[in-house]
Design an enzyme around this catalytic site. Structure first.
Site, PDB file in Angstrom:
ATOM      1  N   LYS A 262       0.851  -1.204   0.000  1.00 62.53           N
ATOM      2  CA  LYS A 262       0.000   0.000   0.000  1.00 62.53           C
ATOM      3  C   LYS A 262       0.878   1.242   0.000  1.00 62.53           C
ATOM      4  CE  LYS A 262      -2.730   3.359   1.873  1.00 62.53           C
ATOM      5  NZ  LYS A 262      -2.336   4.688   2.312  1.00 62.53           N
ATOM      6  N   HIS A 376       2.868  12.356   9.967  1.00 63.71           N
ATOM      7  CA  HIS A 376       1.458  12.581   9.638  1.00 63.71           C
ATOM      8  C   HIS A 376       0.868  13.692  10.477  1.00 63.71           C
ATOM      9  CE1 HIS A 376       0.377   8.430   7.742  1.00 63.71           C
ATOM     10  NE2 HIS A 376       0.847   9.295   6.882  1.00 63.71           N
TER      11      HIS A 376
HETATM   12  C1  MEV Z   1       0.496   4.720   4.850  1.00 57.92           C
HETATM   13  O1  MEV Z   1      -0.249   5.353   3.844  1.00 57.92           O
HETATM   14  C2  MEV Z   1       1.492   3.761   4.244  1.00 57.92           C
HETATM   15  C3  MEV Z   1       2.267   2.917   5.252  1.00 57.92           C
HETATM   16  O2  MEV Z   1       1.340   2.212   6.079  1.00 57.92           O
HETATM   17  C4  MEV Z   1       3.111   1.953   4.459  1.00 57.92           C
HETATM   18  C5  MEV Z   1       3.809   0.910   5.314  1.00 57.92           C
HETATM   19  O3  MEV Z   1       3.311   0.564   6.396  1.00 57.92           O
HETATM   20  O4  MEV Z   1       4.849   0.413   4.834  1.00 57.92           O
HETATM   21  C6  MEV Z   1       3.096   3.764   6.158  1.00 57.92           C
END
Ligand code: MEV
Length: 426
Positions: A262, A376
């Site tokens: 993702k 974030h």
């Molecule tokens: C958030 O949009 C994407 C992450 O969850 C990817 C990951 O966990 O490697 C930070």
């Protein structure tokens, strides 16, 4: 009160104004809502009305730019359309870490798409396979007659593959028509070709053809990119070790691999959207490819070089075009392609792969060190402060206090604002 019903017919026949008016009666919209609906930005209402059905408005998202990308010795500024904070900054950061070691090396991506033709009710599968193999040149000729220009430019139908599959309705033959679509995403052209050759296939081998459609699992259009990310810039040996552990976690566990991928798609989809390409095609292809071994796996791989720097690589099908579809129709997509300055669909896919890899490294670095929330939170807390009605000149202050107290909520933003207004020193 009148019963609310959604079985409305003829909505498509109305003008956008009439649709908005009807909608406002159906769901009780106020003047502010109607104003938002009537803001079309760079689109003419008539233009946008032609894109999909039942249009009532235009939906806007931020367009951000990722910097520092050097791919095959060429510099790129990458346009990204995404609603999630931190993604664009993270990509730029990781690209800087790769830049120190020469940037990204992406392979040429051959724009070969697969169109599938489903042949059922065959009396003798083996005979059918033989007849189809013998008729290959004829089938390619009919396919190429559908797009003489593509053929003249060096693209077009090039080969066929025949697969036998076992289904609940018995054996079927699946014919793959392989088409070099040059700079297009290619779904339209391969669908047209598949439909055109199907009657001939039925004539050749009997049976009945049902589906004739592109496969979004574009395994002949794989994009590969690799880069070395600087150990010190990543945060040192401990963080690099954390990234390798995160990678092993994703390799062993599909729950983690899904989130790992993702993060990769945060970058790839943002570029796909910015350039007017089909995000759903890219997403379904990437996730199907991630499970092609039978186990859902990460799309990236990691190891160390002899100095302890992180070597990352990615392999993902990327059917991205620079002509056709929305790429030239959508004003912002056109502009995004101009900013990006890619010369071919292959180069666009090479950028996409590098961006996906950078995005992944940035996410794993954050996860293996301070955690993802820190990055974030600063943008998120500003949005929350805005939502709480904090005036522009106090947003920064309220946001910082919310982060410090680890309470990022509208009610807490209001509480801080109240304290500031009461003259308390925060
Ligand atoms: C958030 O949009 C994407 C992450 O969850 C990817 C990951 O966990 O490697 C930070």
């Amino acid at each position: 009160m009148k019963e609310f019903r959604s079985d409305i017919s003829g909505f498509y026949k109305l003008s956008i104004d009439e649709r908005q008016k009807l909608l406002s009666e159906l769901v009780d919209l106020n003047q502010d809502d109607l104003e938002i609906l009537s803001t079309f930005g760079y689109f003419q209402p008539a233009q946008i009305d032609n894109l999909i059905e039942n249009v009532v408005g235009s939906y806007q998202l931020p367009l951000g730019l990722a910097f520092n990308f050097k791919i095959n010795d060429k510099d790129f500024i990458i346009p990204m359309v995404i609603e999630e904070p931190s993604v664009v900054a993270a990509a730029s950061n990781a690209a800087k870490m790769a830049r120190k070691h020469g940037g990204f090396h992406s392979d040429e991506v051959k724009p070969i798409m697969i169109s599938q033709i489903q042949i059922t009710q065959l009396k003798d599968i083996e005979v059918a396979i033989e007849s189809l193999k013998k008729s290959k040149e004829l089938l390619l000729k009919i396919a190429n007659e559908q797009d003489p220009i593509l053929n003249k430019l060096g693209g077009g139908a090039q080969d066929i593959e025949i697969r036998e599959i076992h289904t609940n309705k018995g054996k079927m033959l699946i014919l793959h028509l392989l088409v070099n679509v040059l700079d297009a995403m290619g779904a339209n052209v391969v669908n047209t070709m598949a439909e055109a050759i199907s009657p001939k296939i039925e004539e050749i081998c009997g049976g009945k053809i049902y589906l004739r459609i592109v496969s979004n699992l574009a395994t002949h259009r794989l994009a590969r990119s690799r880069a070395t990310f600087d150990k010190e810039m990543l945060g040192g040996t401990e963080v690099v070790e954390g990234i390798l552990n995160a990678y092993e976690f994703a390799l062993a566990d599909p729950y983690r691999a899904t989130t790992h991928n993702k993060g990769i798609m945060n970058g790839i989809v943002a570029l796909t959207l910015a350039t007017g390409n089909d995000t759903r095609a890219i997403e379904s292809g990437a996730h199907a490819f991630a499970s092609i071994s039978g186990k859902y796996s990460p799309l990236t791989k990691f190891k160390l070089d002899s100095d302890g720097n992180l070597i990352g690589e990615i392999e993902v099908p990327l059917a991205l075009g620079i002509i056709g579809g929305m790429t030239k129709i959508h004003p912002m997509a056109r502009l995004a392609l101009k900013i990006l300055n890619v010369k071919s669909a292959s180069e666009l896919s090479q950028v996409g792969a590098a961006l996906g890899l950078a995005q992944n490294v940035a996410a794993l670095r954050a996860l293996a060190s301070e955690g993802i929330q820190k990055g974030h939170m600063s943008l998120h807390s500003r949005n929350i402060a805005k939502l709480a009605g904090v005036p522009d000149d106090l947003i920064e202050k309220v946001s910082k206090n919310m982060i410090k107290d680890k309470k990022i909520r509208v009610d807490y933003a209001k509480e801080i604002l109240k304290k500031i207004n009461e003259g308390k020193n925060l």
